[in-house]
Scaffold this motif. Structure first.
Motif, PDB file in Angstrom:
ATOM      1  N   ARG A 146      -1.707 -21.652 -40.305  1.00 36.12           N
ATOM      2  CA  ARG A 146      -1.982 -23.044 -40.676  1.00 36.12           C
ATOM      3  C   ARG A 146      -0.723 -23.725 -41.196  1.00 36.12           C
ATOM      4  NH1 ARG A 146      -2.601 -24.899 -45.341  1.00 36.12           N
ATOM      5  NH2 ARG A 146      -3.169 -22.914 -46.293  1.00 36.12           N
ATOM      6  N   GLN A 147       0.034 -23.021 -42.032  1.00 36.92           N
ATOM      7  CA  GLN A 147       1.275 -23.579 -42.574  1.00 36.92           C
ATOM      8  C   GLN A 147       2.283 -23.851 -41.461  1.00 36.92           C
ATOM      9  OE1 GLN A 147       2.484 -20.621 -45.396  1.00 36.92           O
ATOM     10  NE2 GLN A 147       1.227 -21.453 -47.051  1.00 36.92           N
ATOM     11  N   LEU A 148       2.388 -22.939 -40.506  1.00 35.99           N
ATOM     12  CA  LEU A 148       3.319 -23.137 -39.396  1.00 35.99           C
ATOM     13  C   LEU A 148       2.913 -24.331 -38.540  1.00 35.99           C
ATOM     14  CD1 LEU A 148       3.969 -19.435 -38.328  1.00 35.99           C
ATOM     15  CD2 LEU A 148       5.585 -21.005 -39.439  1.00 35.99           C
ATOM     16  N   LYS A 149       1.616 -24.491 -38.314  1.00 32.22           N
ATOM     17  CA  LYS A 149       1.139 -25.627 -37.527  1.00 32.22           C
ATOM     18  C   LYS A 149       1.414 -26.937 -38.259  1.00 32.22           C
ATOM     19  CE  LYS A 149      -2.800 -27.383 -34.993  1.00 32.22           C
ATOM     20  NZ  LYS A 149      -4.187 -27.191 -34.591  1.00 32.22           N
ATOM     21  N   GLU A 150       1.155 -26.970 -39.565  1.00 38.33           N
ATOM     22  CA  GLU A 150       1.425 -28.179 -40.353  1.00 38.33           C
ATOM     23  C   GLU A 150       2.911 -28.515 -40.344  1.00 38.33           C
ATOM     24  OE1 GLU A 150      -0.167 -27.453 -44.235  1.00 38.33           O
ATOM     25  OE2 GLU A 150      -2.247 -27.673 -43.577  1.00 38.33           O
ATOM     26  N   ARG A 151       3.743 -27.497 -40.446  1.00 36.31           N
ATOM     27  CA  ARG A 151       5.193 -27.706 -40.425  1.00 36.31           C
ATOM     28  C   ARG A 151       5.638 -28.266 -39.076  1.00 36.31           C
ATOM     29  NH1 ARG A 151       9.640 -22.910 -40.980  1.00 36.31           N
ATOM     30  NH2 ARG A 151      11.467 -24.201 -40.666  1.00 36.31           N
ATOM     31  N   LYS A 152       5.073 -27.744 -37.997  1.00 36.82           N
ATOM     32  CA  LYS A 152       5.411 -28.227 -36.656  1.00 36.82           C
ATOM     33  C   LYS A 152       5.027 -29.694 -36.497  1.00 36.82           C
ATOM     34  CE  LYS A 152       4.551 -27.186 -31.789  1.00 36.82           C
ATOM     35  NZ  LYS A 152       3.843 -26.301 -30.854  1.00 36.82           N
ATOM     36  N   VAL A 153       3.826 -30.045 -36.938  1.00 38.08           N
ATOM     37  CA  VAL A 153       3.366 -31.431 -36.839  1.00 38.08           C
ATOM     38  C   VAL A 153       4.277 -32.347 -37.661  1.00 38.08           C
ATOM     39  CG1 VAL A 153       1.480 -33.000 -37.461  1.00 38.08           C
ATOM     40  CG2 VAL A 153       0.981 -30.847 -36.313  1.00 38.08           C
ATOM     41  N   ASP A 159      18.359 -24.825 -37.220  1.00 34.96           N
ATOM     42  CA  ASP A 159      17.333 -24.979 -38.237  1.00 34.96           C
ATOM     43  C   ASP A 159      16.620 -26.293 -38.011  1.00 34.96           C
ATOM     44  OD1 ASP A 159      15.747 -25.043 -40.439  1.00 34.96           O
ATOM     45  OD2 ASP A 159      17.378 -25.148 -41.907  1.00 34.96           O
ATOM     46  N   SER A 160      15.379 -26.209 -37.576  1.00 30.54           N
ATOM     47  CA  SER A 160      14.641 -27.425 -37.260  1.00 30.54           C
ATOM     48  C   SER A 160      14.047 -28.083 -38.484  1.00 30.54           C
ATOM     49  CB  SER A 160      13.540 -27.118 -36.240  1.00 30.54           C
ATOM     50  OG  SER A 160      12.670 -26.130 -36.763  1.00 30.54           O
ATOM     51  N   SER A 161      14.260 -27.513 -39.656  1.00 28.49           N
ATOM     52  CA  SER A 161      13.726 -28.145 -40.857  1.00 28.49           C
ATOM     53  C   SER A 161      14.619 -29.277 -41.338  1.00 28.49           C
ATOM     54  CB  SER A 161      13.545 -27.113 -41.981  1.00 28.49           C
ATOM     55  OG  SER A 161      14.793 -26.608 -42.378  1.00 28.49           O
ATOM     56  N   ALA A 162      15.833 -29.360 -40.826  1.00 24.31           N
ATOM     57  CA  ALA A 162      16.734 -30.446 -41.214  1.00 24.31           C
ATOM     58  C   ALA A 162      16.302 -31.720 -40.511  1.00 24.31           C
ATOM     59  CB  ALA A 162      18.172 -30.101 -40.835  1.00 24.31           C
ATOM     60  N   THR A 163      16.271 -32.810 -41.222  1.00 22.74           N
ATOM     61  CA  THR A 163      15.878 -34.079 -40.643  1.00 22.74           C
ATOM     62  C   THR A 163      17.114 -34.874 -40.272  1.00 22.74           C
ATOM     63  OG1 THR A 163      13.956 -34.104 -42.082  1.00 22.74           O
ATOM     64  CG2 THR A 163      14.554 -36.176 -41.028  1.00 22.74           C
ATOM     65  N   GLN A 185       7.430 -31.830 -38.481  1.00 24.17           N
ATOM     66  CA  GLN A 185       8.741 -31.921 -37.835  1.00 24.17           C
ATOM     67  C   GLN A 185       8.696 -32.813 -36.601  1.00 24.17           C
ATOM     68  OE1 GLN A 185       9.579 -27.765 -37.321  1.00 24.17           O
ATOM     69  NE2 GLN A 185      10.708 -27.640 -39.243  1.00 24.17           N
ATOM     70  N   LEU A 186       7.599 -32.775 -35.855  1.00 25.15           N
ATOM     71  CA  LEU A 186       7.469 -33.671 -34.702  1.00 25.15           C
ATOM     72  C   LEU A 186       7.438 -35.129 -35.160  1.00 25.15           C
ATOM     73  CD1 LEU A 186       4.953 -31.700 -32.475  1.00 25.15           C
ATOM     74  CD2 LEU A 186       7.331 -32.231 -31.935  1.00 25.15           C
ATOM     75  N   GLY A 187       6.752 -35.393 -36.259  1.00 27.78           N
ATOM     76  CA  GLY A 187       6.745 -36.744 -36.810  1.00 27.78           C
ATOM     77  C   GLY A 187       8.135 -37.187 -37.239  1.00 27.78           C
ATOM     78  N   GLU A 188       8.880 -36.270 -37.870  1.00 26.46           N
ATOM     79  CA  GLU A 188      10.253 -36.594 -38.274  1.00 26.46           C
ATOM     80  C   GLU A 188      11.123 -36.874 -37.053  1.00 26.46           C
ATOM     81  OE1 GLU A 188      11.371 -33.163 -40.546  1.00 26.46           O
ATOM     82  OE2 GLU A 188      10.600 -34.007 -42.410  1.00 26.46           O
ATOM     83  N   LEU A 189      10.913 -36.118 -35.979  1.00 28.45           N
ATOM     84  CA  LEU A 189      11.684 -36.334 -34.755  1.00 28.45           C
ATOM     85  C   LEU A 189      11.381 -37.693 -34.145  1.00 28.45           C
ATOM     86  CD1 LEU A 189      13.659 -35.185 -32.656  1.00 28.45           C
ATOM     87  CD2 LEU A 189      11.680 -34.180 -31.495  1.00 28.45           C
ATOM     88  N   VAL A 190      10.119 -38.077 -34.132  1.00 32.31           N
ATOM     89  CA  VAL A 190       9.732 -39.391 -33.606  1.00 32.31           C
ATOM     90  C   VAL A 190      10.430 -40.489 -34.404  1.00 32.31           C
ATOM     91  CG1 VAL A 190       7.792 -41.001 -33.386  1.00 32.31           C
ATOM     92  CG2 VAL A 190       7.537 -38.647 -32.606  1.00 32.31           C
ATOM     93  N   ILE A 191      10.454 -40.351 -35.711  1.00 30.35           N
ATOM     94  CA  ILE A 191      11.092 -41.357 -36.555  1.00 30.35           C
ATOM     95  C   ILE A 191      12.606 -41.349 -36.360  1.00 30.35           C
ATOM     96  CG2 ILE A 191      11.560 -41.985 -38.959  1.00 30.35           C
ATOM     97  CD1 ILE A 191       8.685 -40.943 -39.575  1.00 30.35           C
ATOM     98  N   ALA A 192      13.202 -40.160 -36.306  1.00 23.45           N
ATOM     99  CA  ALA A 192      14.655 -40.052 -36.187  1.00 23.45           C
ATOM    100  C   ALA A 192      15.171 -40.644 -34.877  1.00 23.45           C
ATOM    101  CB  ALA A 192      15.086 -38.593 -36.295  1.00 23.45           C
TER     102      ALA A 192
END
Length: 107
Positions: A19-26, A94-98, A28-35
């Protein structure tokens, strides 16, 4: 004597991790859309764009997209490294960087 394994608690821990991995993926995808500035598109336009990309079977087009995406992340890494003076602290994988929001000039 060995202590018996608690399969219920192990299953719960794995479920929580998934669940945590899925939430993190969602997230990060939102951050990518914004970036990328794609948050300026309507939901319908964004969905259509993504569906067209998934349906496209042209290998040359996908390679071009990959190069353009890599260049985007390279610029973001360079901007983050130069602005923070902490170059190399975040590995490029590292995909956690925005990344910073992309400049939108001409489309």
């Amino acid at each position: 004597m060995r202590k018996p394994r608690d399969f219920d608690s192990e299953l719960k821990a794995l479920t929580d991790k998934a669940r945590q991995l899925k939430e993190r993926k969602v997230h990060q995808l939102g951050e990518l859309v914004i970036a990328t500035g794609a948050d300026d598109l309507s939901v319908e336009q964004l969905a259509g764009l993504l569906l067209a990309g998934v349906a496209n079977k042209d290998a040359a087009a996908k390679e071009s997209w990959s190069k353009r995406g890599a260049a985007f992340f390279q610029r973001a890494d360079n901007a983050a490294g130069n602005a923070g003076g902490n170059q190399g602290s975040t590995p490029s994988g590292d995909s956690s960087a925005t990344p910073p929001r992309a400049q939108t000039g001409t489309n």
